[in-house]
Design an enzyme around this catalytic site. Structure first.
Site, short mmCIF file in Angstrom:
data_model
loop_
_atom_site.label_atom_id
_atom_site.label_comp_id
_atom_site.label_asym_id
_atom_site.label_seq_id
_atom_site.Cartn_x
_atom_site.Cartn_y
_atom_site.Cartn_z
N ASN A 1 8.09 -2.53 4.86
CA ASN A 1 6.89 -2.28 5.66
C ASN A 1 5.69 -2.56 4.75
O ASN A 1 5.38 -1.77 3.88
CB ASN A 1 6.88 -0.82 6.14
CG ASN A 1 5.60 -0.44 6.86
OD1 ASN A 1 4.76 -1.30 7.15
ND2 ASN A 1 5.43 0.83 7.14
N LYS B 1 2.65 -2.57 5.46
CA LYS B 1 1.45 -1.81 5.86
C LYS B 1 0.23 -2.75 5.91
O LYS B 1 0.39 -3.93 6.21
CB LYS B 1 1.26 -0.62 4.92
CG LYS B 1 2.54 0.24 4.85
CD LYS B 1 2.36 1.58 4.23
CE LYS B 1 3.67 2.33 4.25
NZ LYS B 1 3.57 3.69 3.75
N HIS C 1 5.42 5.46 13.14
CA HIS C 1 5.25 5.70 11.70
C HIS C 1 4.28 6.87 11.49
O HIS C 1 3.34 7.04 12.27
CB HIS C 1 4.71 4.44 11.02
CG HIS C 1 4.79 4.53 9.53
ND1 HIS C 1 3.87 5.22 8.78
CD2 HIS C 1 5.71 4.05 8.65
CE1 HIS C 1 4.22 5.16 7.50
NE2 HIS C 1 5.33 4.45 7.40
N GLU D 1 1.90 7.27 9.60
CA GLU D 1 0.49 6.86 9.48
C GLU D 1 -0.12 6.58 10.86
O GLU D 1 -1.32 6.80 11.06
CB GLU D 1 0.37 5.66 8.53
CG GLU D 1 0.64 6.09 7.08
CD GLU D 1 1.30 5.06 6.20
OE1 GLU D 1 1.32 3.87 6.56
OE2 GLU D 1 1.82 5.44 5.13
N GLU E 1 11.46 9.49 7.37
CA GLU E 1 10.45 9.34 6.34
C GLU E 1 9.70 10.66 6.18
O GLU E 1 8.72 10.92 6.92
CB GLU E 1 9.45 8.24 6.72
CG GLU E 1 10.09 6.87 6.86
CD GLU E 1 9.10 5.74 6.57
OE1 GLU E 1 9.46 4.86 5.79
OE2 GLU E 1 7.98 5.77 7.10
N GLY F 1 4.50 7.18 -0.33
CA GLY F 1 3.44 6.71 -1.21
C GLY F 1 3.05 7.71 -2.29
O GLY F 1 2.03 7.54 -2.95
N SER G 1 8.98 6.40 -1.00
CA SER G 1 9.05 6.12 -2.43
C SER G 1 10.42 5.58 -2.88
O SER G 1 10.90 5.92 -3.96
CB SER G 1 8.67 7.36 -3.24
OG SER G 1 7.34 7.76 -2.93
P1 13P Z 1 6.46 4.09 0.28
O1 13P Z 1 7.77 3.38 0.01
O2 13P Z 1 5.28 3.41 -0.29
O3 13P Z 1 6.54 5.55 -0.07
O4 13P Z 1 6.24 4.04 1.88
C1 13P Z 1 7.27 4.41 2.71
C2 13P Z 1 6.91 4.04 4.09
O5 13P Z 1 6.01 4.63 4.69
C3 13P Z 1 7.63 2.93 4.72
O6 13P Z 1 7.37 2.85 6.08
#
Ligand code: 13P
Length: 247
Positions: A9, A11, A94, A96, A164, A170, A209
């Protein structure tokens, strides 16, 4: 036997030059992968990514889609449009999107319906915040996210669920393999109550992560069938290391 799946992803990252370099560093190496691999760029980078990935083992998805197929919805992109371009996957719900766009389970469910109707394979994200985990509510939150968007679906063909934990995204904090496995087992058990879904065959990804260094231990857990990767998916060698750990 569930085939492993590793999804990047990206982002809101990238540029034309970055995409060319990132995909260019992966396509040749991944041509004979024994796992399913996908990358999800921003909408604007999807056509370029599709062209760059053509003929390789990497398929392409989007990070979201509209709950309707067309019309006066300024700024939205629909599932049929993504399918028409050549996308195979779409990430939905997601954290976010839930956090910054106030997406609720019912809207995520409507997007999921639109995705399946268009022939996209949905990757439904669920996960609790740190506060919810510390309050002992993690399983209840995840159960209500699953129930709230999977209930009443006519078809769930090809559904993938990504766990997640919000506190691991992150942050560099990864759920321990045991913590992740515990939730994955709970998710699989919860999916048994959803009509029309084969829980044992449904792929469950872990996200938060994930890196080359911790992927192997996560993938060794019984109910972890791959990963949804954020930051590490922006680095070809890290992403390749995660894919290799899944082989
Ligand atoms: P990270 O791997 O940067 O923690 O992000 C995970 C994520 O949100 C994947 O959709």
């Amino acid at each position: 036997m569930r085939r492993s799946l590793v999804v990047g992803n990206w982002k809101m990252n990238g540029s034309k030059a970055f995409v060319e370099q990132l995909v260019g560093g992966m396509v040749g190496v991944l041509s004979n992968a024994q796992v399913d691999i996908a990358v999800c760029p921003t909408y604007v980078h999807i056509p370029q990514t599709l062209t760059a990935c053509a003929g390789s083992a990497i398929s392409v998805g989007a990070q979201d889609c509209s709950h309707v197929s067309s019309g006066a919805y300024t700024g939205e992109v629909s599932a049929p449009m993504l399918r028409d371009l050549g996308c195979q996957w779409v990430i939905l719900g997601h954290s976010e999107r839930r956090q910054y766009h106030d997406e609720q389970n019912a809207l995520v469910g409507a997007k999921l319906t639109a995705a399946v109707e268009s022939g996209l394979l949905p990757i439904l994200c669920v996960g609790e915040t740190l506060e919810q985990r510390e309050g002992g509510e993690a399983q209840a939150v995840v159960a209500s996210q699953l129930e709230g968007s999977l209930r009443d679906q006519v078809s769930l063909a090809g559904l993938v669920v990504a766990y997640e934990p919000v506190w691991a995204i992150g942050t560099g904090l990864t759920a321990s393999p045991e913590q992740a496995q515990e939730m994955h087992a709970f998710i699989r058990q919860s999916l048994e109550n959803i009509p029309g879904l084969d829980a044992a065959a449904t792929r469950l990804l872990y996200g938060g992560s994930v890196k080359g260094a911790n992927a192997g231990e996560l993938f060794s857990q019984a109910d972890i069938d791959g990963a949804l990767v954020g930051g590490a998916a922006l680095d070809a060698s890290e992403f390749l290391a995660i894919v290799n750990a899944a082989c």
